[in-house]
Every structure is written in C-alpha cells, then in structure tokens.
Motif scaffolding. Structure first.
Motif, PDB file in Angstrom:
ATOM      1  N   SER A 124     -44.931 -13.142  36.044  1.00  0.00           N
ATOM      2  CA  SER A 124     -43.630 -13.565  35.524  1.00  0.00           C
ATOM      3  C   SER A 124     -43.402 -15.050  35.766  1.00  0.00           C
ATOM      4  CB  SER A 124     -42.507 -12.734  36.162  1.00  0.00           C
ATOM      5  OG  SER A 124     -42.541 -12.835  37.567  1.00  0.00           O
ATOM      6  N   GLY A 144     -43.806  -6.760  30.054  1.00  0.00           N
ATOM      7  CA  GLY A 144     -43.130  -5.482  30.232  1.00  0.00           C
ATOM      8  C   GLY A 144     -43.938  -4.328  29.659  1.00  0.00           C
ATOM      9  N   GLY A 285     -33.780  -0.925  36.025  1.00  0.00           N
ATOM     10  CA  GLY A 285     -35.211  -0.720  36.198  1.00  0.00           C
ATOM     11  C   GLY A 285     -35.526   0.155  37.391  1.00  0.00           C
ATOM     12  N   THR A 344     -32.954  -0.816  24.838  1.00  0.00           N
ATOM     13  CA  THR A 344     -33.090  -0.040  26.073  1.00  0.00           C
ATOM     14  C   THR A 344     -32.208   1.196  26.045  1.00  0.00           C
ATOM     15  OG1 THR A 344     -31.473  -1.506  27.122  1.00  0.00           O
ATOM     16  CG2 THR A 344     -33.767  -1.982  27.530  1.00  0.00           C
ATOM     17  N   ILE A 389     -38.991  -0.483  29.370  1.00  0.00           N
ATOM     18  CA  ILE A 389     -39.524  -1.395  30.385  1.00  0.00           C
ATOM     19  C   ILE A 389     -39.735  -2.796  29.831  1.00  0.00           C
ATOM     20  CG2 ILE A 389     -41.435  -1.817  31.974  1.00  0.00           C
ATOM     21  CD1 ILE A 389     -41.819   1.188  32.145  1.00  0.00           C
ATOM     22  N   SER A 390     -40.372  -2.897  28.667  1.00  0.00           N
ATOM     23  CA  SER A 390     -40.641  -4.217  28.104  1.00  0.00           C
ATOM     24  C   SER A 390     -39.350  -4.987  27.797  1.00  0.00           C
ATOM     25  CB  SER A 390     -41.501  -4.069  26.844  1.00  0.00           C
ATOM     26  OG  SER A 390     -41.646  -5.292  26.173  1.00  0.00           O
ATOM     27  N   ASN A 392     -36.321  -4.457  28.975  1.00  0.00           N
ATOM     28  CA  ASN A 392     -35.530  -4.672  30.187  1.00  0.00           C
ATOM     29  C   ASN A 392     -36.084  -5.829  31.007  1.00  0.00           C
ATOM     30  OD1 ASN A 392     -33.363  -3.758  32.071  1.00  0.00           O
ATOM     31  ND2 ASN A 392     -35.108  -3.429  33.425  1.00  0.00           N
ATOM     32  N   THR A 393     -37.409  -5.944  31.071  1.00  0.00           N
ATOM     33  CA  THR A 393     -38.012  -7.072  31.787  1.00  0.00           C
ATOM     34  C   THR A 393     -37.606  -8.388  31.129  1.00  0.00           C
ATOM     35  OG1 THR A 393     -39.908  -5.714  32.435  1.00  0.00           O
ATOM     36  CG2 THR A 393     -40.189  -8.105  32.538  1.00  0.00           C
ATOM     37  N   THR A 394     -37.692  -8.452  29.807  1.00  0.00           N
ATOM     38  CA  THR A 394     -37.326  -9.667  29.079  1.00  0.00           C
ATOM     39  C   THR A 394     -35.870 -10.036  29.283  1.00  0.00           C
ATOM     40  OG1 THR A 394     -38.971  -9.137  27.383  1.00  0.00           O
ATOM     41  CG2 THR A 394     -37.281 -10.737  26.798  1.00  0.00           C
ATOM     42  N   GLN A 413     -39.777  -6.340  40.509  1.00  0.00           N
ATOM     43  CA  GLN A 413     -40.860  -5.394  40.751  1.00  0.00           C
ATOM     44  C   GLN A 413     -40.645  -4.599  42.038  1.00  0.00           C
ATOM     45  OE1 GLN A 413     -43.932  -4.586  39.237  1.00  0.00           O
ATOM     46  NE2 GLN A 413     -43.152  -5.530  37.384  1.00  0.00           N
TER      47      GLN A 413
END
Length: 490
Positions: A124, A144, A285, A344, A389-390, A392-394, A413
């Motif tokens: 990240s 993600g 997450g 999401t 996941i992808s 939400n990470t962004t 994480q």
C-alpha cells in the motif's frame, strides 16, 4: 489537489505486478494450510492443538508486526523494507517446509508470519508513492483484489499441491512453493521497484519503539485467547481482553503525547479522527473478515471429516467462491471510482445472501450432493466478496496522506488479521461444538456456522450503509460550500 512534483515512473505497473505477486504469497499462506491440516497432523504427529497453532500462529505473528512494518517502510524506505521482508519470507518458508517436528513447524510459522507482516504494508505504501489520481484507484483496486483472491483460492491451491505431491509429505510443498516464486520476485524487485522512498533517518529518533511495544501487547492480548480457543483459551485467558483494553488506551495516550512533542508516532491518531472514511472502512474490513476468513476452515472440516473428501476435492468444492471473487474483484477495481460505497454495500448483500443460502441447503439437502448444491450460492457469495475487499481498500485509503501510507495500510491489514482470528475461532468453535453436541451431525454444524458467518457480514453491511450515507452527507456539504463561495457578494 495535484502534486506538481509528481513524475510518473515508467516502471510503475511492472513494479506493482512484482510487489503484488509477493503480497499474494504472504496472504495466501493465511488460508492455504487449512486444507493441509490433516496431512500436517499425520506427517508430524501433531495433536489438534498444535495443528491449530500452525494456522493461527501465522495470523498472530502477522497481525503483531503489520503496523510496525508499515512504519519502518515509511521511515527507512519501502523498497528497502520490501526486499528485506521478501528475503525473510523466502527463508522462513523454506525452514517451515523442512521442519523435522511439530515444534519447529510452529516456530517456523511464527517467523514466517513476522516476515509477512513486514512485507504486506509495503504494497500500500508503494502504491501511494508510485501512483496518483485515477491510476491510484486502479492500483488499490488490484491490491484489494489480491487480498480477497489470495484468501479465497488458498484451499484450492492447497488441495492441488497435496494431490500432486501426496498427502504424507505434500504439506511441505505448501511452504516450499514460496521459495522459487519469492526468489524470482526478489530479482525483479531489485530491477523494477524504485528506491526513492524513505528519509534515511536515525531509528532512535524516528521509530516509536514504545508505541510498537504497547500496540504489540494490545494486539497480543486480543489475539492470543482467540488463537488458543481450541484449547479452552477463551475461558483460561479471558482476563487478557480487559488488559488489552487498558494497554490500548495507554497506546492512544502515548501516541497523542508523541504528536504534541512534534515527533513521529507509530500510528497518527488523526488517521481515525480526521481522515474521511478511514475509521469506518477499517471497521467494515475487520468485521467482514470475521465472517469471510473463518469459513474456509469450517468448509475443510465439513468436507474432509464430515464427508470424507480428499484435500483436492475439498478445495475444488469451494472453487466457485474463488472464481466469482476473482472476476468481480477485477471489475470492481475499475468501477470503484464511479460507484464508490454502493459497490461494497451491494457486495456485502450478495455475500450474506450466498452464505445464508448455504446454511439453508446444508440443513435441507442430503450431504451426498453438498459439493454440487453449494456451488451456486458460493458463486453468488464469491461475486459479492470480490466487490467488498478491493473497493473497501481503495475507499479506505484514498484520503490518506502519502507520508502515512505504509502505517495506514498496516493498520488496515491488522484489523483484517484480527477479524480473521476472531472469525476462525468463533466459526470453527461453533462448528466443532455442534458436531460434538449432536454426535456427528455435520450438516447442522455447517448450517449454524454459516448463519454465524452471515451475521458478521450483516453487521459489516450496516457499517457500509452508514458510511454510504456519511459520504453523501459530506458530498452535499462540499457542494453547498462551493455554491456559497461562488455566490456574488452584495
């Protein structure tokens, strides 16, 4: 606001591919051993408690060092930390695979988890360094996707490796496979990953060692009773939870004190209080991983112990989830800038629907057809999982300042690893408890465990809806402010 000093590195996409490959390995090892546990027990003579530590010990060590690894990358340079951590991961993977007994196997997994915890947050951080604007969104989407896909395909790849190398010693190749991939990734990273990040400052003045100690103790207090849950850890070690709360409060006080003195904290508390969307995204997450990551051990136990499946057949039975997740994660990474939190929320709804349907079918359908009957709802759940996941990470990291990129990714994480530990302990505990209480009714046990998983996902869905409304409110406030400033003065 555009950074006028930013000049895109022509190697950035190749560098990202290399770092994500290494990140995929480290995250894959969270779930790949679930399907190999029976083989590990036969090969090493380990009892059920020791075998559980092979799974949970990795997650424990991983979670303990994530934030510290992110902070070290911020301070010393992400390329340098990436190479150090990748080399350590390759070496510890080889040592774990060659372990002569169960004690050395557990120690190897703990060391491997530490190396993975140092490696993962560099991804990240490097994305924040190498990309800007829409490109950063796509890069975070790919990151993600790697997080979600690596966890989902672990049981499939684990079963395939055991089928190729045999169940007696095939478990060793679950770890050995990291060595050639890691060596190639290391050589490519030396050539492609730029070394401009880092401030080359003195460790004593730059790294918050007291913060590292306090956070490590707080995380340990939460994770250790969960890791030991199969050995009655929740009843024996419950007192660690209130101690962890006290140490966590001391950690927050210390970090604020460090900020007031103008030094660099381990975690800048302003990440949670002043960075839009970070706190809610991190919470979402964590809760989602409670429901998502815990199902793989439950499925492995159900198919292998309950139905007598081979590890490969057990892994293939959950392939629809992995396929759905892989496809939707790539698409979601491209759509997140347009649809935002709607992705999401939709994904969590699909995951809850799919897992709830599995729970119903496990109760109604004869077990002989379980693998085939579960394929449809697992595909639906997998499509939803790739949309969670992808994006939400962004969305969680999009407003994080570049100088805090590594520690922000590490903290995110860490929440996911805590969620993994909680979910694995709760779902596996519920499953085994029902099997024991009903004298071997595996379908009922699976049904109840899946309902618990769906419950976690519904809590994450509520958090996602709340964040969607908050984003709309912030957007409306920004638009109103723009109109106010644009209005002519009278």
């Amino acid at each position: 606001m555009t950074d006028s000093s930013y000049e895109p590195d022509p190697r950035r996409w190749k560098a990202l591919a290399v770092t994500l490959t290494a990140g995929f390995m480290s995250l894959l090892d969270v779930s790949i051993v679930n399907v190999a546990l029976p083989s590990i027990q036969r090969g090493t003579g380990a009892d059920a408690g020791t075998a559980q530590w092979v799974v949970s010990g990795y997650a424990l060590a991983f979670g303990l060092v994530l934030v510290s690894g992110g902070r070290l990358g911020d301070a010393l340079g992400r390329r340098r930390m990436f190479l150090i951590a990748l080399a350590a991961f390759v070496v510890t993977s080889a040592l774990t695979g060659a372990a002569p007994n169960d004690l050395m196997l557990v120690l190897g997994r703990l060391l491997q988890g530490c190396a993975a915890g140092l490696l993962t947050p560099q991804n990240s951080g490097l994305i924040q360094d190498l990309f800007r604007g829409a490109e950063r969104g796509r890069a975070f989407g790919m990151f993600g996707a790697v997080v979600g896909i690596s966890t989902a395909v672990g049981p499939v790849l684990g079963g395939l490796i055991l089928a190729i190398f045999g169940e007696q010693d095939g478990w060793r190749w679950v770890f050995y496979v990291n060595v050639p991939i890691g060596v190639v990734a290391f050589v490519l990273a030396m050539r492609l990953v730029p070394g401009k990040a880092g401030r080359r400052t003195k460790l004593r003045s730059e790294i918050d060692f007291v913060g590292i100690l306090l956070l490590g103790l707080a995380v340990l207090g939460v994770l250790l009773p969960l890791v030991e849950s199969e050995q009655d850890g929740l009843r024996r070690l419950w007192w660690l939870f209130p101690i962890a709360v006290v140490i966590g409060a001391a950690f927050i006080w210390w970090e604020r004190r460090i900020l007031r003195r103008g030094r660099s904290p381990l975690i800048d508390i302003r990440l949670y209080t002043s960075t839009p969307g970070y706190a809610s995204g991190a919470a979402l997450g964590t809760v989602y991983f409670c429901g998502f990551a815990g199902i793989w051990l439950v499925f492995a136990l159900f198919f292998q112990q309950g139905l007598g499946y081979s590890p490969l057949r057990s892994g293939l039975s959950v392939t629809p989830f992995a396929l759905g997740s892989a496809i939707s994660a790539v698409l979601a990474g491209r759509l997140v800038s347009r649809l935002g939190r709607k992705l999401t929320v939709t994904g969590l709804s699909l995951v809850a629907t799919g897992l709830g349907t599995v729970a119903l079918l496990a109760w109604l359908v004869p077990t002989a057809n379980a693998g085939l009957v579960f394929a449809g709802p697992l595909l639906v759940a997998g499509i939803g999982g790739g949309m969670v996941i992808s994006p939400n990470t962004t969305l969680t990291l999009e407003c994080v300042p570049t100088r805090m990129a590594g520690v922000a990714g590490g903290a995110l994480q860490t929440g996911q690893r805590i969620g993994t530990a909680i979910g694995t302990a709760v779902l596996a505990g519920v499953f085994r408890g029902v099997v024991t209480g009903t004298r071997g009714d595996y379908p009922t046990a699976l049904s109840i465990a899946m309902l618990c998983s769906a419950g976690f996902v519904l809590v994450a869905l509520a958090l996602g809806i709340g964040e969607l409304r908050a984003r709309r409110a912030r957007r409306s406030a920004d638009q109103l402010q723009d109109v106010t400033f644009a209005a002519p003065s009278e």
